[in-house]
Design a protein around this motif. Structure first.
Motif, PDB file in Angstrom:
ATOM      1  N   LYS A   1     -12.351  10.045 -11.932  1.00  0.00           N
ATOM      2  CA  LYS A   1     -12.935   8.758 -12.345  1.00  0.00           C
ATOM      3  C   LYS A   1     -12.673   8.465 -13.828  1.00  0.00           C
ATOM      4  O   LYS A   1     -13.504   7.876 -14.513  1.00  0.00           O
ATOM      5  CB  LYS A   1     -14.425   8.717 -12.050  1.00  0.00           C
ATOM      6  CG  LYS A   1     -14.766   9.010 -10.608  1.00  0.00           C
ATOM      7  CD  LYS A   1     -15.344   7.823  -9.933  1.00  0.00           C
ATOM      8  CE  LYS A   1     -15.823   8.145  -8.539  1.00  0.00           C
ATOM      9  NZ  LYS A   1     -14.923   7.796  -7.509  1.00  0.00           N
TER      10      LYS A   1
ATOM     11  N   GLU B   1      -9.392   6.134  10.446  1.00  0.00           N
ATOM     12  CA  GLU B   1      -9.858   5.918   9.070  1.00  0.00           C
ATOM     13  C   GLU B   1     -10.971   6.891   8.698  1.00  0.00           C
ATOM     14  O   GLU B   1     -11.011   7.392   7.570  1.00  0.00           O
ATOM     15  CB  GLU B   1     -10.323   4.469   8.882  1.00  0.00           C
ATOM     16  CG  GLU B   1      -9.200   3.448   8.953  1.00  0.00           C
ATOM     17  CD  GLU B   1      -8.132   3.626   7.880  1.00  0.00           C
ATOM     18  OE1 GLU B   1      -8.434   4.162   6.791  1.00  0.00           O
ATOM     19  OE2 GLU B   1      -6.988   3.235   8.131  1.00  0.00           O
TER      20      GLU B   1
ATOM     21  N   ALA C   1     -10.814   9.582   5.713  1.00  0.00           N
ATOM     22  CA  ALA C   1     -11.853   9.614   4.677  1.00  0.00           C
ATOM     23  C   ALA C   1     -12.428  11.021   4.533  1.00  0.00           C
ATOM     24  O   ALA C   1     -12.652  11.495   3.419  1.00  0.00           O
ATOM     25  CB  ALA C   1     -12.958   8.610   5.001  1.00  0.00           C
TER      26      ALA C   1
ATOM     27  N   ASP D   1      -7.870   7.696  -2.940  1.00  0.00           N
ATOM     28  CA  ASP D   1      -8.192   6.586  -2.046  1.00  0.00           C
ATOM     29  C   ASP D   1      -7.777   5.297  -2.737  1.00  0.00           C
ATOM     30  O   ASP D   1      -8.236   5.012  -3.843  1.00  0.00           O
ATOM     31  CB  ASP D   1      -9.694   6.574  -1.748  1.00  0.00           C
ATOM     32  CG  ASP D   1     -10.081   5.516  -0.731  1.00  0.00           C
ATOM     33  OD1 ASP D   1      -9.204   5.080   0.051  1.00  0.00           O
ATOM     34  OD2 ASP D   1     -11.261   5.140  -0.715  1.00  0.00           O
TER      35      ASP D   1
ATOM     36  N   THR E   1      -8.198   1.772  -3.396  1.00  0.00           N
ATOM     37  CA  THR E   1      -9.341   0.870  -3.219  1.00  0.00           C
ATOM     38  C   THR E   1      -8.899  -0.590  -3.297  1.00  0.00           C
ATOM     39  O   THR E   1      -7.845  -0.903  -3.868  1.00  0.00           O
ATOM     40  CB  THR E   1     -10.386   1.118  -4.318  1.00  0.00           C
ATOM     41  OG1 THR E   1      -9.815   0.748  -5.583  1.00  0.00           O
ATOM     42  CG2 THR E   1     -10.832   2.579  -4.345  1.00  0.00           C
ATOM     43  N   PRO E   2      -9.716  -1.491  -2.760  1.00  0.00           N
ATOM     44  CA  PRO E   2      -9.424  -2.919  -2.916  1.00  0.00           C
ATOM     45  C   PRO E   2      -9.323  -3.330  -4.396  1.00  0.00           C
ATOM     46  O   PRO E   2      -8.525  -4.191  -4.745  1.00  0.00           O
ATOM     47  CB  PRO E   2     -10.604  -3.602  -2.230  1.00  0.00           C
ATOM     48  CG  PRO E   2     -11.062  -2.603  -1.208  1.00  0.00           C
ATOM     49  CD  PRO E   2     -10.853  -1.260  -1.863  1.00  0.00           C
ATOM     50  N   GLN E   3     -10.090  -2.683  -5.262  1.00  0.00           N
ATOM     51  CA  GLN E   3     -10.030  -2.988  -6.695  1.00  0.00           C
ATOM     52  C   GLN E   3      -8.647  -2.653  -7.263  1.00  0.00           C
ATOM     53  O   GLN E   3      -8.113  -3.396  -8.089  1.00  0.00           O
ATOM     54  CB  GLN E   3     -11.115  -2.220  -7.459  1.00  0.00           C
ATOM     55  CG  GLN E   3     -11.127  -2.473  -8.951  1.00  0.00           C
ATOM     56  CD  GLN E   3     -11.402  -3.920  -9.329  1.00  0.00           C
ATOM     57  OE1 GLN E   3     -12.171  -4.615  -8.668  1.00  0.00           O
ATOM     58  NE2 GLN E   3     -10.775  -4.400 -10.396  1.00  0.00           N
TER      59      GLN E   3
ATOM     60  N   TYR F   1       0.819  -1.209   0.000  1.00  0.00           N
ATOM     61  CA  TYR F   1       0.000   0.000   0.000  1.00  0.00           C
ATOM     62  C   TYR F   1       0.859   1.268   0.000  1.00  0.00           C
ATOM     63  O   TYR F   1       0.443   2.298  -0.514  1.00  0.00           O
ATOM     64  CB  TYR F   1      -1.012  -0.006   1.150  1.00  0.00           C
ATOM     65  CG  TYR F   1      -2.302  -0.685   0.741  1.00  0.00           C
ATOM     66  CD1 TYR F   1      -3.452   0.051   0.515  1.00  0.00           C
ATOM     67  CD2 TYR F   1      -2.364  -2.061   0.538  1.00  0.00           C
ATOM     68  CE1 TYR F   1      -4.638  -0.559   0.118  1.00  0.00           C
ATOM     69  CE2 TYR F   1      -3.529  -2.679   0.141  1.00  0.00           C
ATOM     70  CZ  TYR F   1      -4.669  -1.932  -0.065  1.00  0.00           C
ATOM     71  OH  TYR F   1      -5.823  -2.540  -0.482  1.00  0.00           O
TER      72      TYR F   1
ATOM     73  N   ARG G   1      -9.861  13.186   2.772  1.00  0.00           N
ATOM     74  CA  ARG G   1      -9.847  12.887   1.321  1.00  0.00           C
ATOM     75  C   ARG G   1     -11.053  13.513   0.632  1.00  0.00           C
ATOM     76  O   ARG G   1     -10.927  14.091  -0.454  1.00  0.00           O
ATOM     77  CB  ARG G   1      -9.830  11.375   1.090  1.00  0.00           C
ATOM     78  CG  ARG G   1      -8.488  10.728   1.295  1.00  0.00           C
ATOM     79  CD  ARG G   1      -8.452   9.311   0.767  1.00  0.00           C
ATOM     80  NE  ARG G   1      -9.449   8.451   1.382  1.00  0.00           N
ATOM     81  CZ  ARG G   1      -9.247   7.725   2.482  1.00  0.00           C
ATOM     82  NH1 ARG G   1      -8.088   7.769   3.098  1.00  0.00           N
ATOM     83  NH2 ARG G   1     -10.201   6.963   2.958  1.00  0.00           N
TER      84      ARG G   1
END
Length: 177
Positions: A49, A89, A93, A124, A126-128, A32, A96
């Motif tokens: 995005k 966290e 958040a 951020d 992301t898990p993706q 990370y 961000r």
């Protein structure tokens, strides 16, 4: 992330080393940390995005660098949410979100450089994003581990048990373990 001002306090007891010192050795990497560093280069695209995978290629170039120098990388990803860090966290958040809002406003007004500065604070991971890197690591037969929670503790465990010889991280939390 990290213990503020710890690393400068340890300067007197640290030594410099070259990559050749780790040739033939297994070295753990805090994934990370690398993901955050690599995402900065495409922060605008991520925050707007827009489709990008440049952070993946940049991450993999670091893996290739280690391999080309005879280092055997073991990439360790953060795992599940740690309930005791919920407040931290949530604060991250919120920060961000505020940086994203300001960055988008500046971007719409044509202040691209200033927007980028905010976007780098808004990204951020992301898990993706981690999953996309993991898919490539699988194809490359590079060992990776998803820690139960924090990568720091997993890296410390891997070091203490002799699974890895050293750790690559800028997160000083690791030293506590």
């Amino acid at each position: 992330m990290g213990i503020k001002q710890l690393l400068p306090q340890l300067k007197d007891i640290t030594t410099d080393a070259t990559i050749n010192s780790y040739r033939g050795k297994r070295v753990g990497v805090d994934a990370y940390v690398w993901l955050h560093q690599k995402a900065f280069s495409c922060a605008t695209e991520l925050c707007l995005k827009q489709s990008t995978d440049s952070y993946v290629h940049s991450f993999l170039s670091e893996v290739h660098f280690l391999q080309q120098n005879g280092v055997i990388p073991v990439i360790v990803f953060d795992g599940g949410f740690l309930p005791c860090k919920a407040k931290v966290e949530a604060e991250r958040a919120l920060s961000r979100k505020q940086n994203l809002k300001e960055g988008r406003k500046l971007y719409r007004n044509g202040s691209r450089k200033e927007a980028f500065d905010y976007f780098t604070k808004a990204v951020d991971i992301t898990p993706q994003m981690a999953y996309e890197v993991i898919c490539h690591l699988k194809q490359m037969n590079v060992e990776f581990i998803v820690a139960p929670y924090e990568a720091d503790a997993q890296l410390a465990y891997l070091y203490r048990t002799g699974h890895i010889f050293a750790v690559i991280s800028i997160d000083s939390d690791l030293l506590v373990f």
